[in-house]
Design an enzyme around this catalytic site. Structure first.
Site, PDB file in Angstrom:
ATOM      1  N   GLU A 210       0.620  -1.255  -0.063  1.00 58.42           N
ATOM      2  CA  GLU A 210       0.043   0.093   0.077  1.00 58.42           C
ATOM      3  C   GLU A 210       0.927   1.396   0.024  1.00 58.42           C
ATOM      4  OE1 GLU A 210      -2.942  -0.283   3.279  1.00 58.42           O
ATOM      5  OE2 GLU A 210      -4.035  -1.933   2.217  1.00 58.42           O
ATOM      6  N   GLU A 400      -5.489  -8.371   0.533  1.00 62.14           N
ATOM      7  CA  GLU A 400      -6.259  -8.128   1.827  1.00 62.14           C
ATOM      8  C   GLU A 400      -7.723  -7.765   1.537  1.00 62.14           C
ATOM      9  OE1 GLU A 400      -4.374  -5.061   4.356  1.00 62.14           O
ATOM     10  OE2 GLU A 400      -2.601  -5.799   3.945  1.00 62.14           O
TER      11      GLU A 400
HETATM   12  C1  BGC Z   1      -3.050  -2.750   5.921  1.00 59.38           C
HETATM   13  C2  BGC Z   1      -2.968  -3.406   6.987  1.00 59.38           C
HETATM   14  C3  BGC Z   1      -4.082  -2.958   8.292  1.00 59.38           C
HETATM   15  C4  BGC Z   1      -5.407  -3.095   7.542  1.00 59.38           C
HETATM   16  C5  BGC Z   1      -6.712  -2.647   8.533  1.00 59.38           C
HETATM   17  C6  BGC Z   1      -4.490  -2.430   5.597  1.00 59.38           C
HETATM   18  O1  BGC Z   1      -4.344  -0.964   5.103  1.00 59.38           O
HETATM   19  O2  BGC Z   1      -2.106  -3.261   4.826  1.00 59.38           O
HETATM   20  O3  BGC Z   1      -1.993  -3.416   7.857  1.00 59.38           O
HETATM   21  O4  BGC Z   1      -4.084  -3.668   9.408  1.00 59.38           O
HETATM   22  O5  BGC Z   1      -5.502  -2.231   6.412  1.00 59.38           O
HETATM   23  O6  BGC Z   1      -6.505  -1.428   8.574  1.00 59.38           O
END
Ligand code: BGC
Length: 485
Positions: A210, A400
């Protein structure tokens, strides 16, 4: 009867080193993030929670059990985790000479790393950290888990970034993190070393997690939550540019030094992990909101990918790439896109400054919102996957996707609706989606919010470190074990 996903589809969860490792065993306390969350001023101002990463889930010691949970309780076949730069190189490596080429603007575009440099790095590296990471990765292999390794999931060694000095007196700060070429060069060495030392145990790499969040939350956030807590649209773009350059250089080094890793996409597969969000005008009838949402979408979603794929660096954000904004020599490659998707945001125009990117407000979520105040918008995952694939033509993963859900009431619905959208993306839109990683395996240190926010499929008892399943464990297990939704 659920609908099948393609054979070989990866079902996994994602974690990151700073968030999940500490809690048992050696701490990692030589990074900017460590300094940031411990800084008394930040705690007093409420920028950070005051929670201590030392109360984390303890993956550093408990990794084998966690892999068993992943395998047995979740039926997952993959994990995405990161390697902590500060654990390997807590002390400077910048005195190890490497030839560097700069363009006429003073920006790095070539770093040469020889075998001799790697031998020198080998002398400096913390051997106990190498040993532990090798044990962790080998355990994943042993349990038949595909390993996606992120090289940079945010903490920078303190010798390269002093976030408190940068926050209070940038002009006189010497260790300025991603604002400086030095960090790019040292990161390139680190990437080369990781590929050389761990390539035999890795399946896929991602370079940077990110870039936009690093840049936006650190340099363009009115509540200063990420190091170094500055607010300046120009710095935002400088950091975005440097991260795109760092992606290219680290990509090149991993390809050079890893001769053994192999994934479904071929030998030595390396991608980038952008977070893509849907940005919509708050009032679609108001042209200022429409234009601002377009600019935010461009600066946050598209800008960094244009830099990585085309060498286009639109520094004045006018949607036109002038000759001085073209750096084709920084384009080195990107084998896939790992997309992090969470939510949709509504953008309202709000005049604040003569710098256009400053003039907006992210509106609070109305309607279907998570504990974090993020809108639940499953259609968005399909939108961003289609956009990214059709524009940049690379295979994609969801690296993610998840929800802050303290009570565990909404996570099942969130997961099922997003997985349904993924099925449509693959079969109706013909997007080559190769896997899905849920964020996250267990509750962990949620950056400036510490332990207030719960994204985990497992809750964690802070004292005993016992992992306690949420209701979603069973739902995700059914999906992964049947390879269908
Ligand atoms: C990140 C994580 C974070 C998640 C939830 C993402 O932007 O890669 O490290 O915990 O979002 O906020």
């Amino acid at each position: 009867m659920g609908k099948k996903f393609p054979e070989g589809f990866l079902w996994g969860t994602a974690i990151s080193s700073f968030q999940a490792e500490m809690g048992r065993g050696e701490p990692s306390n030589k990074t900017d993030w460590w300094a940031w969350v411990h800084d008394p001023g930040n705690i007093e101002e409420g920028i950070v929670s005051g929670h201590n990463p030392l109360n984390g889930p303890g993956f550093w010691e408990l990794y084998a059990d966690d892999f068993r949970l992943l395998r047995e309780e979740l039926s997952n076949n993959a994990i995405r985790l990161s390697i902590d730069w500060g654990r390997l190189f807590p002390k400077p490596t910048d005195d190890i000479h490497v030839p560097v080429k700069l363009d006429k603007y003073g920006h790095v575009y070539d770093v040469e790393i020889s075998e001799e440099v790697l031998r020198e790095l080998e002398k400096r590296v913390v051997q106990s950290s190498v040993k532990r990471y090798r044990e962790i990765f080998a355990e994943a292999k042993k349990q038949d888990i595909v390993l996606m390794l992120t090289l940079f999931h945010w903490p920078i060694p303190l010798w390269l970034h002093d976030p408190i000095k940068c926050k209070t007196d940038l002009e006189h700060a010497e260790r300025r993190g991603w604002l400086d070429n030095k960090t790019i060069i040292e990161f390139t060495k680190f990437a080369a070393y990781v590929a050389y030392r761990f390539g035999d145990l890795v399946d896929l790499y991602c370079t940077i997690n990110e870039p936009r969040i690093i840049s936006e939350h650190g340099y363009l956030s009115s509540w200063s939550e990420f190091p170094p807590g500055l607010y300046d649209p120009e710095l935002y773009l400088i950091v975005m540019r440097n991260l795109a350059i760092a992606h290219g250089l680290s990509y090149e080094q991993v390809k050079k030094w890893d001769k053994t890793s192999f994934s479904d996409l071929g030998p030595c597969t390396i991608g980038l992990v952008p977070v893509l969000q849907v940005f919509a005008p708050y009032d679609p009838e108001d042209q200022r909101d429409v234009d601002m949402a377009r600019l935010v979408d461009y600066a946050f979603n598209e800008w960094g990918l244009n830099a990585v794929f085309h060498g286009d660096y639109d520094m004045n954000l006018d949607y036109i790439i002038e000759p001085e904004e073209q750096k084709p020599y920084t384009v080195k490659g990107c084998d896939y896109l790992g997309i992090n998707y969470y939510s949709r945001w509504k953008i309202k125009y709000e005049e604040k400054s003569d710098k256009p990117l400053a003039n907006f407000k992210l509106m609070p979520c109305e309607g279907d919102c998570t504990d974090y105040g993020w809108e639940i918008y499953p259609e968005g995952i399909r939108e961003v996957l289609n956009w990214a694939y059709k524009r940049y033509r690379r295979p994609v993963y969801i690296t993610e996707n998840g929800i802050a859900d303290d009570k565990g009431d909404t996570r099942n619905r969130y997961l099922l609706s997003h997985v349904e959208a993924l099925h449509q993306t693959i079969y109706e839109d013909k997007v080559p989606l190769k896997g899905y990683f849920h964020w996250t395996l267990m509750d962990n240190f949620e950056w400036s919010d510490g332990y207030k926010i719960h994204f985990g499929l497992f809750r964690v008892d802070q004292e005993t470190k016992k992992r306690l399943p949420t209701k979603t464990v069973e739902v995700y297990r059914k999906i992964a074990s049947s390879n269908s939704n």
